[in-house]
Design a protein around this motif. Sequence first.
Motif, short mmCIF file in Angstrom:
data_model
loop_
_atom_site.label_atom_id
_atom_site.label_comp_id
_atom_site.label_asym_id
_atom_site.label_seq_id
_atom_site.Cartn_x
_atom_site.Cartn_y
_atom_site.Cartn_z
N GLY A 1 25.63 -54.05 -23.12
CA GLY A 1 26.36 -53.54 -21.96
C GLY A 1 26.07 -52.09 -21.67
O GLY A 1 26.51 -51.56 -20.66
N THR A 2 25.33 -51.44 -22.58
CA THR A 2 24.94 -50.05 -22.29
C THR A 2 23.88 -50.07 -21.21
O THR A 2 23.13 -51.03 -21.06
CB THR A 2 24.38 -49.36 -23.54
OG1 THR A 2 23.30 -50.16 -24.03
CG2 THR A 2 25.44 -49.20 -24.60
N GLY A 3 23.83 -48.98 -20.46
CA GLY A 3 22.86 -48.94 -19.38
C GLY A 3 22.76 -47.58 -18.74
O GLY A 3 23.35 -46.60 -19.22
N LEU B 1 21.21 -52.43 -16.80
CA LEU B 1 21.59 -52.72 -18.19
C LEU B 1 20.38 -52.70 -19.14
O LEU B 1 19.29 -53.17 -18.78
CB LEU B 1 22.28 -54.08 -18.27
CG LEU B 1 23.64 -54.14 -17.52
CD1 LEU B 1 24.08 -55.59 -17.38
CD2 LEU B 1 24.70 -53.32 -18.23
N ASP B 2 20.60 -52.18 -20.34
CA ASP B 2 19.55 -52.13 -21.35
C ASP B 2 19.22 -53.53 -21.88
O ASP B 2 20.11 -54.37 -22.02
CB ASP B 2 20.03 -51.33 -22.58
CG ASP B 2 20.25 -49.87 -22.26
OD1 ASP B 2 19.79 -49.42 -21.20
OD2 ASP B 2 20.90 -49.18 -23.08
N GLY C 1 21.53 -56.01 -13.90
CA GLY C 1 22.45 -54.91 -13.59
C GLY C 1 23.74 -55.43 -13.01
O GLY C 1 23.85 -56.59 -12.61
N ARG D 1 28.56 -47.12 -20.69
CA ARG D 1 28.87 -48.39 -21.38
C ARG D 1 30.14 -48.95 -20.76
O ARG D 1 30.92 -48.21 -20.15
CB ARG D 1 29.06 -48.15 -22.88
CG ARG D 1 30.29 -47.31 -23.15
CD ARG D 1 30.62 -47.24 -24.64
NE ARG D 1 31.59 -46.17 -24.81
CZ ARG D 1 31.50 -45.22 -25.73
NH1 ARG D 1 30.51 -45.20 -26.58
NH2 ARG D 1 32.41 -44.28 -25.80
#
Lengths: 184, 392
Positions: A92-94, A122-123, A136, A160
Motif C-alpha cells: 500500500g506504500t506508494g 502503488l509500489d 494506483g 502509505r
Amino acid sequence: MARRIYDKEHVKAPGTPLSSKEMYQLPGTIEYTPVAKYRFTTGQALSKFLEELKRGRIAGRKCNNCGRVYVPPRMYCEFCYKPTSEWIYLEGTGTVVTAVVSYIGTARERLEKPEIIGIVKLDIDNKEPQGYDFPGLFHRFCNVSEDDVKTGKIIGARVRPRWKLEEERKGDITDIECFEPIEG
Amino acid sequence: MKPNIHVKDKVAIVGAGLTLFRRRMLETSRELAWEAAREALESANLELKDIDCIVIGSAPDAFDGVHLKGEYLADGSGAISKPMVRVYVGGGTGVMVPIAAWWHVASGLCRTVLAVAEEKMSPAHPHPQGVFAYIWDPVVERPLGPNLLWIFALEMRRYMHVCGASKEDIAIVSVKNKANALNHPCAQAAAKITVEDVLNSEVLVWPVHRLDVSPVSDGAAALILAREDIARKVTDTPIWVEGIGWTLDTTHWYNRELAYPRYVEYAARMAYKMAGIERPWKEIDIAEPYDPFDYKELHHIEGLMLAPRCQAWRLAREGYFDRTGELPTSPSGGLLGVGNPIAAAGVMKVAEIFWQLRYEAGERQVKKPVHYGVAQAWGDLMQVGTVVVLSN
C-alpha cells in the motif's frame, strides 16, 4: 451564391435566454425528483479486493503475459485481452502522482473544511513502477497541508494508507481512511 | 501520402447553424434542436426533403432529464421516418456527430445527412454538478464523494508539475478564448478579462478557479454533410472532410499518466493519416482544440501534435495561438467563451472551422490564409479523443 458572414453584426442566433428568476417564475414548469435506488454487485475482481481491504491489505491482479499489475484488480488484462494470471498483495506504500485542494462538495456546495485528494501510484515489491499505466488509487490525503499541494511538495512524496480500526472496516474503499506521508 | 482507407464518396460540410448558448433557455431540448437544424438547412439552401439520414448527438441523459434522448430529440431534429442514430462518447460527442455523419455519406449509404447536437443542462437544479455523480465507478469511486472538477484539477496539477507551467501561464488561454468570443453571435461568456481576473476568481478545486472553467449551458448546433456531387451543386465553397479519427482509453483514469492525452494523439494520427497530413504542426493552419478548462486546450494542442510536449503553454505566452498568431486556436472563443452545452459545443467547434475555411467568420476571421483546419473534442473519464480534419 451570396456569402453569409457568421458574426455578431450579421447573425441573430435563435433562442430565448432566461434569468434564474425568470425561469423559476415561468408558469407550468415541472419539478421532478427521480426515485431510483441501486444495489451494485462488485463483481469477481472487486469483491475480493474489498474483502482484502477489510483485512487491511491491498489486492491486485497480475497479467503474466505483459507483466502489468492492476489495482483496482481486473480479471482480464485490458491490453492483452486475456485472463489476468494471479492475485498479488501490495503493502500500500506508494508515490503521489498529483493532488489538489477541493473547496466544494459533490453538488458544488462550499465545504467548511477543504479536502485534499489525489492519486497514489502503488509500489510493487517496494519499488515505484514505471510507465504510462500503473497500479494506483484515487483517495483522500491526511497530514498534508494546502501549501504542500500548492508548492508541489506533495507530488512525488512517499505515502502509505491509514487504515480504519479493524472493527470499523466494512469492506469498502473507505476502509482506507486516507493516504498519509511516510515520515522521514 | 493519401488515404489509407477506401472511401466510396468524398464528403463535404455545406451548412451549419447554432442557437444561442445560454445558462437557461425557454426552449425545450427538441425546440433547441429544431432551431439549430433550421439554421443549418437555411444556410445551405436545403429543405428537410433533401436530407436522407439524421445523426443526433447528446451527452448524458440525466442533464435533460429524459431517457431515450435520441428518440426524444428525433422530431425536432427532422428524423421522423428517416434512418436516425444517436451517438454518444461523453464530452467527445460533439465531434463524434460529424464523424458519424461522415461515415453515413462516405460509405455511399446516404447522400445527405443532417447532424444535430443538443444539450440542455439547466433542468438539473440548483446545479447540474450533482448529476455528474452518475459517471463515477459505483464501487471504488462514488463512496469517496467525488466532484467532477476533481479529475480536471488532478489532471491540471499533473500537467503543471510535469510541464513546469504556472497557473498564470494556463490562465492566458482563458483570457484569449473569452476575448475571441466577443464577436461570436451565440456567446455566453465572452469577456475582456486579464490573467489577474482568472487568478482572483473563486477557487473551486485548487488549482482550478471559476474563470479556468467553461460555463454550464443550454444550446444546440447542427451541420449538413453531403456527397461531393451534391455539395458542388449546393455551394461554391464546400468544406471537405479530409480525415476523421477517434479512440478511447480506459475509465481507470487514475491508473494512467495524466500529463499527456495519449488517446487524443491516437485519434489525431488516425485523422491525419486519412487526410495525408504528415507534419500537423506545419500543415494545420487553424485549430479548435477542446477547451472545457483552460489547461485542456494546451493539453489537447500537444495531443494533436500542434506543439511539442510541454511546450504549448510557452507558445501560448508568446501569442502563437492568438487570432493574429502563427496557429490560431479556438478562434470561435471555444467553450470558455461561447459556452459549453456539451455535445453542441463540439459541433460549434467544427462549425467555426467551417466558417473560417470559407472566410465567413467576419470579425472573428483569422488574419492568415487558411487551408487545413482541425477540430477536436474530448470526454468521459479523461479517455476519449474525437478529431475531424477539414479543408477548403
